[in-house]
Write an enzyme that holds these catalytic residues in place. Structure first.
Site, PDB file in Angstrom:
ATOM      1  N   SER A   1       0.795  -1.239   0.000  1.00 30.71           N
ATOM      2  CA  SER A   1       0.000   0.000   0.000  1.00 30.71           C
ATOM      3  C   SER A   1       0.824   1.284   0.000  1.00 30.71           C
ATOM      4  CB  SER A   1      -0.933   0.019   1.208  1.00 30.71           C
ATOM      5  OG  SER A   1      -2.055  -0.760   0.916  1.00 30.71           O
TER       6      SER A   1
ATOM      7  N   TYR B   1      -4.269   3.744   8.106  1.00 33.79           N
ATOM      8  CA  TYR B   1      -5.577   3.087   8.203  1.00 33.79           C
ATOM      9  C   TYR B   1      -6.296   3.430   9.500  1.00 33.79           C
ATOM     10  CZ  TYR B   1      -3.419   0.557   4.442  1.00 33.79           C
ATOM     11  OH  TYR B   1      -2.771   0.252   3.298  1.00 33.79           O
TER      12      TYR B   1
ATOM     13  N   TYR C   1      -3.604  -1.959 -10.380  1.00 35.19           N
ATOM     14  CA  TYR C   1      -3.524  -1.882  -8.918  1.00 35.19           C
ATOM     15  C   TYR C   1      -2.628  -3.003  -8.348  1.00 35.19           C
ATOM     16  CZ  TYR C   1      -4.903  -2.186  -4.031  1.00 35.19           C
ATOM     17  OH  TYR C   1      -4.869  -2.260  -2.665  1.00 35.19           O
TER      18      TYR C   1
ATOM     19  N   LYS D   1       0.394   3.369  -2.951  1.00 36.69           N
ATOM     20  CA  LYS D   1      -0.742   4.291  -3.096  1.00 36.69           C
ATOM     21  C   LYS D   1      -0.284   5.753  -3.090  1.00 36.69           C
ATOM     22  CE  LYS D   1      -3.986   0.987  -1.066  1.00 36.69           C
ATOM     23  NZ  LYS D   1      -4.504   0.383   0.160  1.00 36.69           N
TER      24      LYS D   1
ATOM     25  N   VAL E   1       1.073  -3.787   3.785  1.00 37.86           N
ATOM     26  CA  VAL E   1       1.047  -5.110   4.424  1.00 37.86           C
ATOM     27  C   VAL E   1       2.301  -5.941   4.133  1.00 37.86           C
ATOM     28  CG1 VAL E   1      -1.462  -5.330   4.689  1.00 37.86           C
ATOM     29  CG2 VAL E   1      -0.364  -6.151   2.586  1.00 37.86           C
TER      30      VAL E   1
END
Ligand code: GLN
Length: 312
Positions: free
Chosen positions: A71, A248, A196, A74, A266
């Site tokens: 992530s 998060y 993605y 992102k 992760v």
């Protein structure tokens, strides 16, 4: 390379000691296994790097081993989309914390297919849609962008992780289809997911990650290449959303205890931006219940406390 100053020596020593302290802690947490290929990573790995605006990189432990950025990708995706899309992007994705796990689906239906922010999975999939629609090959454009920022041609996708993500990507596919049903995804879902999963499967070291994101600590200008990556206003915006949503549903606690814009993945990596100073990147694969690395979290918390790095 500039001569080492007292500040550099102090940072280097702090990094070494904090890394030692992290190794002495029980290695709590669980390596991500919902993407089976990630479960094969050695849980004992642990590294940290602190790249500063003058071009120095202090490092300790496994700071040169490439790991799955997941992530953290992102952040690169958002910056590339901001460069291309302008403010129109913010009509399709929000800027509020979600307070829910990164791959949650419930909020998306209530909110008519508009993801809360670009750092939850739905938001990053939406950003991937804008990249797929904008570039003839969004995956190659993404990889060149990251390589240029990192100053390293080594950054590449791990094909085993990519295949594993694709095979076990039902939840991400559900998010993409739900957004498509609301008319908020333009390209084919299959192409959006391919992008993605590609960006999540990219591998980089702590040293490369910290160096690549230096522009966020320098009002949008990469201090090594002098490239104007984004405007000062957009650098401010990325850092603001990192501060509220980058960790998060642990973002509030992270702001409370550390106080830096940050993003986790992760794969066990965390990057933290220290405006006006540099970027810290830490990695260790075992994760807590929020999907954030326990040791990377403890190293960044320790370093920020010791060097007084909080922005608040
Ligand atoms: N590839 C992962 C997923 O989509 C990324 C999630 C993460 O790093 N938090 O589930």
């Amino acid at each position: 390379m500039s001569a080492l100053t007292d500040g550099d020596a102090y940072r280097g020593q702090a990094l070494g000691e904090i890394h030692e302290a992290a190794l002495a802690l029980p290695n709590d947490g669980k390596v991500a296994d919902y993407i089976p290929a990630l479960a094969t990573v050695d849980k004992a790995r642990c590294g940290i790097a602190f790249a500063t605006l003058d071009g120095e990189v202090h490092a300790a432990g496994d700071a040169d081993i490439a790991f799955s950025i997941q992530s953290i990708s992102k952040v690169f995706g958002l910056v590339l989309a901001m460069q291309r899309m302008g403010d129109g992007l913010w009509e399709r994705v929000g800027m509020e914390p979600s307070g829910l796990p990164f791959n949650s689906i419930v909020q998306l239906e209530w909110e008519h297919g508009i993801p809360r922010n670009p750092f939850i999975n739905a938001g990053a999939i939406l950003v991937a849609d804008t990249l797929v629609s904008h570039f003839s090959s969004s995956r190659l454009a993404f990889r060149s962008f990251v390589r240029r920022l990192a100053g390293s041609e080594r950054c590449d996708v791990n094909d085993v992780v990519l295949a594993s993500e694709t095979r076990h990507g039902s939840r991400n596919a559900a998010l993409a289809h739900l957004m498509k049903s609301f008319g908020n995804i333009e390209a084919e879902v299959e192409d959006v997911l391919a992008h993605y999963f590609f960006q999540c499967s990219l591998e980089m070291s702590c040293r490369e990650l910290a160096s690549s994101l230096l522009f966020l600590a320098n009002r949008g200008v990469h201090p090594i290449s002098d490239e104007h990556v984004i405007t000062p206003r957009d650098a401010h915006r990325v850092n603001a959303i990192l501060s509220t949503s980058g960790m998060y549903d642990q973002s509030g606690q992270f702001a409370f205890s550390v106080g830096l814009p940050a993003k986790s993945g992760v794969g066990g990596g965390i990057v933290a931006v220290v405006p006006g100073q540099g970027v810290i990147s830490a990695w260790s694969p075992a994760l807590n219940q929020h999907g954030n690395s326990t040791r990377a979290l403890s190293m960044i918390t320790g370093l920020a406390g010791r060097l007084g790095l909080s922005i608040f």
